[in-house]
Write a protein that holds these residues in place. Structure first.
Motif, short mmCIF file in Angstrom:
data_model
loop_
_atom_site.label_atom_id
_atom_site.label_comp_id
_atom_site.label_asym_id
_atom_site.label_seq_id
_atom_site.Cartn_x
_atom_site.Cartn_y
_atom_site.Cartn_z
N GLY A 1 -7.07 1.94 -5.22
CA GLY A 1 -6.45 2.73 -4.18
C GLY A 1 -6.76 4.21 -4.27
O GLY A 1 -6.41 4.99 -3.38
N SER A 2 -7.45 4.62 -5.33
CA SER A 2 -7.79 6.02 -5.52
C SER A 2 -8.89 6.46 -4.57
O SER A 2 -9.85 5.71 -4.33
CB SER A 2 -8.23 6.27 -6.97
N PRO A 3 -8.82 7.68 -4.03
CA PRO A 3 -9.90 8.18 -3.17
C PRO A 3 -11.21 8.35 -3.94
O PRO A 3 -12.28 8.47 -3.32
CB PRO A 3 -9.37 9.53 -2.67
N VAL B 1 -9.96 -3.11 -13.02
CA VAL B 1 -9.42 -2.60 -11.77
C VAL B 1 -7.93 -2.94 -11.66
O VAL B 1 -7.49 -4.03 -12.03
CB VAL B 1 -10.17 -3.16 -10.54
N ILE B 2 -7.18 -1.98 -11.15
CA ILE B 2 -5.77 -2.18 -10.82
C ILE B 2 -5.58 -1.85 -9.35
O ILE B 2 -6.50 -1.35 -8.69
CB ILE B 2 -4.84 -1.30 -11.69
N ASN B 3 -4.41 -2.14 -8.82
CA ASN B 3 -4.14 -1.91 -7.39
C ASN B 3 -5.21 -2.59 -6.54
O ASN B 3 -5.72 -2.02 -5.58
CB ASN B 3 -4.08 -0.41 -7.10
N PHE C 1 0.55 -10.33 -8.04
CA PHE C 1 0.82 -10.56 -9.46
C PHE C 1 1.43 -11.94 -9.69
O PHE C 1 1.11 -12.63 -10.66
CB PHE C 1 1.76 -9.46 -9.97
N GLU C 2 2.29 -12.36 -8.75
CA GLU C 2 2.96 -13.66 -8.88
C GLU C 2 1.94 -14.79 -8.85
O GLU C 2 2.09 -15.80 -9.54
CB GLU C 2 3.99 -13.85 -7.77
N LEU C 3 0.89 -14.65 -8.02
CA LEU C 3 -0.13 -15.68 -7.94
C LEU C 3 -0.92 -15.76 -9.24
O LEU C 3 -1.22 -16.86 -9.73
CB LEU C 3 -1.08 -15.39 -6.77
N VAL C 4 -1.24 -14.62 -9.82
CA VAL C 4 -1.97 -14.60 -11.09
C VAL C 4 -1.17 -15.33 -12.16
O VAL C 4 -1.71 -16.15 -12.93
CB VAL C 4 -2.26 -13.15 -11.53
N GLU D 1 -1.89 -4.65 -18.05
CA GLU D 1 -0.97 -5.37 -17.18
C GLU D 1 -1.43 -5.31 -15.72
O GLU D 1 -1.62 -4.23 -15.15
CB GLU D 1 0.43 -4.76 -17.28
N GLY D 2 -1.64 -6.48 -15.11
CA GLY D 2 -2.00 -6.55 -13.70
C GLY D 2 -3.44 -6.23 -13.37
O GLY D 2 -3.80 -6.18 -12.19
N ALA D 3 -4.28 -6.01 -14.38
CA ALA D 3 -5.67 -5.62 -14.14
C ALA D 3 -6.62 -6.80 -14.22
O ALA D 3 -6.34 -7.81 -14.86
CB ALA D 3 -6.10 -4.55 -15.13
#
Length: 345
Positions: free
Chosen positions: A61-63, A81-83, A88-91, A260-262
């Motif tokens: 999401g970063s420019p 990569v994040i965002n 997250f629930e599917l992962v 976490e989440g990446a």
């Protein structure tokens, strides 16, 4: 169309290369899995578990995501990569369903065993067929629908597993498209080349569920031997347990710590060729531990096997010959580490 099972395997493949150990029935590393007996040239360098990992973590999401990804591809061949938009629930659900699968008795899992003519199903990770020694790992490959295999494993309760894996595949396709758009923009490719890389008809899009069981002596075994991936790139989900390592020039083996989440994204051989060696393919491996099962989910993406692959026309002096994707995959299956040097122009 040339199938994955015919282009992505060693010609000497036998069932011995496919059937994993019954890890619950052994209490020591058998000779067949003793990697300490081999003199692996890329395995002599000590692992660096760096506090400040050199592998960048990029917010999609970063420019500045585009420039960050371009730099990561060029410098490391790997990034996280994040965002990224994948729920997250599917992962977590995919990880849970994977654990349910690997918890089945070995004789049950072997009912859906892969074979030399069947790309999908239970067995060791496909790259294991390139090595004489076996790996401390078991896996389940999904290419397209997993309904037939799931019905055998869970005759009356297969739908949850299938729905979860189908939903994950759709999310991986979306993320793949998002990443490809960014990567292609960094290479300034032509419209025709955009269409080649973004082609969805007949493209590779398979994923592999990996389980690395606890090992009685981790220093003697390898979960995954050092290698580069063959296609454009791989998206890997880790379940919070470290084990993935990447070879970094000047540093040796460096741990890719779970975030976490990446997702981990690593450059494959075809993207290395297409970028005219600008993006290095990530040499990576997986180590095992003594106390915890590690689950990872790898999604592999590449163009249709009947298409041609070559350096982008944006480069005046191509480093690689032009060849069909299936030809390169066959070359990789036979020569592994030497394959890229064999297609040098």
């Amino acid at each position: 169309m040339t199938t994955l099972s015919k282009t992505n395997r060693n010609d000497t493949l036998t069932d011995q290369h496919i059937i994993p150990l019954d890890f619950n029935s052994i209490n020591k590393v058998p000779d067949s899995h003793l990697w300490s007996q081999l003199d692996e040239p890329v395995d002599n360098i000590q692992t660096h578990d760096l506090k400040d990992s050199p592998i960048p973590v990029i917010d999609l999401g970063s420019p500045n995501a585009k420039s960050f990804i371009a730099n990561a591809c060029e410098k490391w061949g790997i990034f996280q990569v994040i965002n990224h938009g994948v729920p997250f629930e599917l992962v977590k659900k995919v990880e849970s369903e994977s654990q349910k699968l690997f918890a089945l008795p070995t004789h049950e899992k072997c009912k859906v065993l892969r074979s030399v003519e069947k790309a999908s199903g239970y067995g060791t990770i496909p790259v294991s067929t390139y090595f004489d020694k076996c790996m401390w790992q078991e896996g389940f490959t999904i290419w397209g629908s997993c309904v037939d295999d799931a019905k055998i494993l869970w005759p009356h309760e297969y739908q949850i597993f299938c729905d979860t894996m189908d939903a994950y595949q759709e999310q991986m396709k979306l993320l793949t498209h998002k990443l490809l758009l960014i990567i292609l923009e960094t290479l300034d490719v032509t419209e025709e080349e955009f269409n080649w890389v973004l082609s969805t008809n007949d493209s590779y899009g398979l994923f592999h569920l990996n389980s690395y069981p606890p090992c009685p002596n981790p220093s003697q075994a390898l979960g995954l031997a050092p290698h580069t991936d063959s296609l454009l790139f791989t998206i890997l989900g880790q379940n919070g347990i470290s084990g993935l390592e990447v070879f970094v020039e000047g540093l040796g083996w460096s741990r890719v710590q779970p975030v976490e989440g990446a997702f981990v994204v690593n450059v494959g051989d075809l993207l290395h060729i297409f970028s005219n060696a600008k993006f290095p393919p990530a040499m990576h491996r997986a180590i095992v531990n003594q106390s915890k099962q590690r689950i990872s989910i790898a999604y592999f993406h590449g163009p249709p096997v009947e298409t041609m692959v070559a350096p982008s026309s944006n480069f005046e002096k191509p480093c690689f010959k032009s060849m069909m994707v299936k030809e390169y995959l066959s070359l990789k299956a036979s020569h592994l580490y030497e394959a890229l040097s064999m297609v040098r122009a």
